[in-house]
Design a protein around this motif. Structure first.
Motif, PDB file in Angstrom:
ATOM      1  N   GLY A  59       2.275   6.625  -0.674  1.00  0.00           N
ATOM      2  CA  GLY A  59       2.653   5.244  -0.375  1.00  0.00           C
ATOM      3  C   GLY A  59       3.351   4.512  -1.499  1.00  0.00           C
ATOM      4  O   GLY A  59       3.979   3.469  -1.268  1.00  0.00           O
ATOM      5  N   ASN A  60       3.253   5.041  -2.714  1.00  0.00           N
ATOM      6  CA  ASN A  60       3.945   4.423  -3.837  1.00  0.00           C
ATOM      7  C   ASN A  60       5.266   5.113  -4.150  1.00  0.00           C
ATOM      8  O   ASN A  60       5.921   4.793  -5.149  1.00  0.00           O
ATOM      9  N   THR A  62       9.265   5.901  -3.480  1.00  0.00           N
ATOM     10  CA  THR A  62      10.411   5.158  -2.973  1.00  0.00           C
ATOM     11  C   THR A  62      10.704   5.557  -1.525  1.00  0.00           C
ATOM     12  O   THR A  62      10.787   6.746  -1.198  1.00  0.00           O
ATOM     13  N   GLY A  63      10.791   4.554  -0.656  1.00  0.00           N
ATOM     14  CA  GLY A  63      11.088   4.794   0.745  1.00  0.00           C
ATOM     15  C   GLY A  63       9.870   5.020   1.613  1.00  0.00           C
ATOM     16  O   GLY A  63       9.994   5.067   2.845  1.00  0.00           O
ATOM     17  N   ASP A  64       8.693   5.155   1.012  1.00  0.00           N
ATOM     18  CA  ASP A  64       7.485   5.337   1.803  1.00  0.00           C
ATOM     19  C   ASP A  64       6.793   3.988   2.003  1.00  0.00           C
ATOM     20  O   ASP A  64       7.185   2.977   1.415  1.00  0.00           O
ATOM     21  N   VAL A  65       5.764   3.962   2.848  1.00  0.00           N
ATOM     22  CA  VAL A  65       5.080   2.723   3.207  1.00  0.00           C
ATOM     23  C   VAL A  65       3.795   2.595   2.406  1.00  0.00           C
ATOM     24  O   VAL A  65       2.904   3.445   2.533  1.00  0.00           O
ATOM     25  N   PRO A  66       3.642   1.564   1.575  1.00  0.00           N
ATOM     26  CA  PRO A  66       2.397   1.385   0.821  1.00  0.00           C
ATOM     27  C   PRO A  66       1.194   1.292   1.756  1.00  0.00           C
ATOM     28  O   PRO A  66       1.255   0.675   2.825  1.00  0.00           O
ATOM     29  N   GLY A  67       0.115   1.929   1.353  1.00  0.00           N
ATOM     30  CA  GLY A  67      -1.109   1.879   2.136  1.00  0.00           C
ATOM     31  C   GLY A  67      -1.270   3.004   3.131  1.00  0.00           C
ATOM     32  O   GLY A  67      -2.331   3.130   3.743  1.00  0.00           O
ATOM     33  N   ASN A  68      -0.259   3.829   3.308  1.00  0.00           N
ATOM     34  CA  ASN A  68      -0.335   4.945   4.254  1.00  0.00           C
ATOM     35  C   ASN A  68      -0.544   6.265   3.528  1.00  0.00           C
ATOM     36  O   ASN A  68      -0.016   6.478   2.430  1.00  0.00           O
ATOM     37  N   LEU A  69      -1.294   7.141   4.145  1.00  0.00           N
ATOM     38  CA  LEU A  69      -1.372   8.528   3.720  1.00  0.00           C
ATOM     39  C   LEU A  69      -0.495   9.362   4.648  1.00  0.00           C
ATOM     40  O   LEU A  69      -0.355   9.043   5.827  1.00  0.00           O
ATOM     41  N   TYR A  97      -5.263   2.280 -11.714  1.00  0.00           N
ATOM     42  CA  TYR A  97      -4.836   2.385 -10.322  1.00  0.00           C
ATOM     43  C   TYR A  97      -4.929   1.053  -9.573  1.00  0.00           C
ATOM     44  O   TYR A  97      -4.662   1.006  -8.360  1.00  0.00           O
ATOM     45  N   ASN A  98      -5.294  -0.016 -10.256  1.00  0.00           N
ATOM     46  CA  ASN A  98      -5.536  -1.281  -9.562  1.00  0.00           C
ATOM     47  C   ASN A  98      -4.298  -1.823  -8.858  1.00  0.00           C
ATOM     48  O   ASN A  98      -4.386  -2.324  -7.734  1.00  0.00           O
ATOM     49  N   ASP A  99      -3.150  -1.754  -9.512  1.00  0.00           N
ATOM     50  CA  ASP A  99      -1.936  -2.280  -8.880  1.00  0.00           C
ATOM     51  C   ASP A  99      -1.598  -1.496  -7.612  1.00  0.00           C
ATOM     52  O   ASP A  99      -1.194  -2.080  -6.594  1.00  0.00           O
ATOM     53  N   LEU A 100      -1.766  -0.196  -7.676  1.00  0.00           N
ATOM     54  CA  LEU A 100      -1.498   0.646  -6.510  1.00  0.00           C
ATOM     55  C   LEU A 100      -2.452   0.305  -5.367  1.00  0.00           C
ATOM     56  O   LEU A 100      -2.028   0.183  -4.214  1.00  0.00           O
TER      57      LEU A 100
END
Length: 485
Positions: A59-60, A62-69, A97-100
């Motif tokens: 999720g982090n 480029t081009g992927d959706v944050p929060g998804n596996l 890892y807090n920001d992620l």
């Protein structure tokens, strides 16, 4: 150490016992080094597990959706993962890892800030939403850094999930309860299961303690009683998977999963603490208040002990005290979801200690033996440190790896730091997270049950206004106030 002569099978048995019980210190050369007597060693092992866990997260990128596996993982498991990483910060104070985590948690909140994100509606169930809500609740309780101003706040997110689910309470079939699925077009809408109702119960209990609002506690009590009445929990406190509405919940699927025991144990422990250690103002004369029940704490004490005793089914006798998924590990039928279930029992077992300290002498031998075994099993993959699922197998990697296996090892290893961390906070004991009692897209508290919905959940509710988190020194008497530094 004096060595004893042994031969044949007796020697192998003796060595196995030594490896998993007496060696609660360093593991052998295989696996992750772990010394349970050294907090720094526990933190280092947890750090390794956390790093390897996040190698599966995209999720982090480029081009992927944050929060998804990525596939094959469903959306709910990302919420579960973030909850465990919030625990990781709580136990280790490692903030890398807090920001992620914060990015992923906030990206998936949906238009009503209640974890009803539109791109998940084809598969989202009440349990899925519940895991995200419980992660937000952990963030509030553990003083995880608050989101930026103007963004949804942790407590408000947990309240929104609870409000949505209260509005879905279904009296049409099985005399109540939550369905597994939210939408009629999803397979499983005709199924009521323990984990969906367990998440709702768990969240209600924790919101009651955090906010001091008794209406949450009434919902928690109602949910627990329904689970028992419909026989999703038997008289010995074993929790079963679920049953179908089409048969009025008469066809109980008696499969037992670790996470059902865990989610109900934590909720019951919180309820025990809430009932035993809360003050009700003399002017509060409501007869429906849990706090007016003179036997309330004894009832929840019995429930905590009952669930804990029933949980022994998930701990092997050979090697002793090592957790295993009894429904699928022996026959080798575990699927992607099942791989992660032990992670939740591990985290909720130790979290329960903070609310019901009398369980510690039972819990910690399980956790210590399981952590030692899990570290030994983290001996696979190309880096030689990926964790398998079968902790009972010792240092011979079972050949599996993935998000669930990493979460399981991380949870049970970092759980050994429970005595090193502070008591979870409430809004009376240092909590900073801002709430919104009317949050969510479900219209607030359900009107399907007038007996409960007549008392709207508002910040001004006074039942339990004097709640402070309580440390019980003796299981049947006394209550001491915890002081938060």
């Amino acid at each position: 150490m004096r060595l004893t002569r042994c031969s044949g099978r007796s020697c192998l048995s003796w060595l196995s016992t030594i490896a998993l019980t007496l060696l609660a210190g360093s593991t052998l050369t295989a696996g992750i080094a772990l010394d349970l007597q050294d907090p720094n060693s526990i933190k280092a092992a947890a750090s390794t597990c956390a790093y390897n866990l996040l190698t599966f997260y995209t999720g982090n990128n480029t081009g992927d959706v944050p929060g998804n596996l990525p596939a094959p993982y469903y959306w709910w498991e990302a919420g579960a993962m973030f909850g465990i990483l919030i625990d990781y910060y709580y136990y280790t104070n490692d903030s890398q890892y807090n920001d992620l985590v914060t990015q992923g948690m906030l990206w998936q909140v949906g238009p009503d800030d209640d974890y009803m994100t539109p791109n998940q509606t084809k598969t989202e169930g009440n349990d899925d939403q519940g895991f995200w809500g419980m992660a937000a609740m952990s963030a509030a309780e553990q003083k995880y850094p608050d989101p930026p101003s103007g963004k949804p706040q942790w407590l408000a997110l947990a309240q929104a999930v609870f409000n949505d689910q209260a509005s879905r309470w279904d009296n049409q079939y099985c005399n109540g309860g939550l369905r597994w699925q939210i939408f009629t077009f999803n397979t499983g809408y005709d199924y009521k299961n323990s984990i969906s109702n367990g998440c709702f119960f768990n969240l209600g209990a924790r919101l009651a303690l955090y906010t001091g609002n008794d209406t949450y506690a009434q919902w928690a009590e109602k949910t627990f009683n329904w689970t028992q009445a419909v026989s999703l929990m038997d008289q010995n406190y074993h929790f079963y998977d679920g049953a179908h509405t089409t048969l009025n919940c008469s066809d109980i699927n008696r499969v037992q999963w670790t996470y059902n025991a865990g989610v109900f144990l934590l909720g019951a422990s919180v309820m025990y603490n809430y009932v035993k250690c809360s003050n009700v103002e003399e002017s509060d004369t409501r007869t429906d208040s849990l706090l007016s029940q003179t036997n309330g704490s004894a009832l929840w004490l019995e429930r905590v002990e009952g669930i804990l005793n029933a949980s022994s089914i998930f701990f092997a006798t050979n090697p002793p005290n090592v957790m295993y998924e009894v429904a699928c590990e022996p026959p080798n039928t575990c699927d992607t979801d099942n791989y992660s279930f032990k992670a939740y029992l591990a985290r909720w077992l130790v979290a329960s200690i903070k609310y019901a300290p009398f369980i510690q002498t039972t819990v910690m031998p399980w956790v210590q033996a399981s952590a030692t075994a899990a570290a030994l099993q983290c001996s696979g993959g190309t880096n030689g440190q990926m964790c398998g699922m079968k902790w009972t197998q010792g240092s011979t990697w079972d050949g599996t790896q993935g998000v669930g296996q990493q979460m399981g090892a991380l949870s049970v290893i970092q759980a050994n730091l429970i005595d090193q961390v502070s008591v979870p906070v409430t809004n009376k004991t240092g909590g900073t997270s801002q709430g919104n009692a009317g949050a969510g897209g479900g219209g607030g508290v359900s009107t399907s049950d007038p007996a409960l919905s007549q008392n709207a959940i508002t910040q001004g509710s006074r039942a339990g206004a004097g709640v402070l988190t309580c440390l019980v020194l003796i299981s049947v008497i006394g209550c001491s106030w915890w002081m938060i530094a």
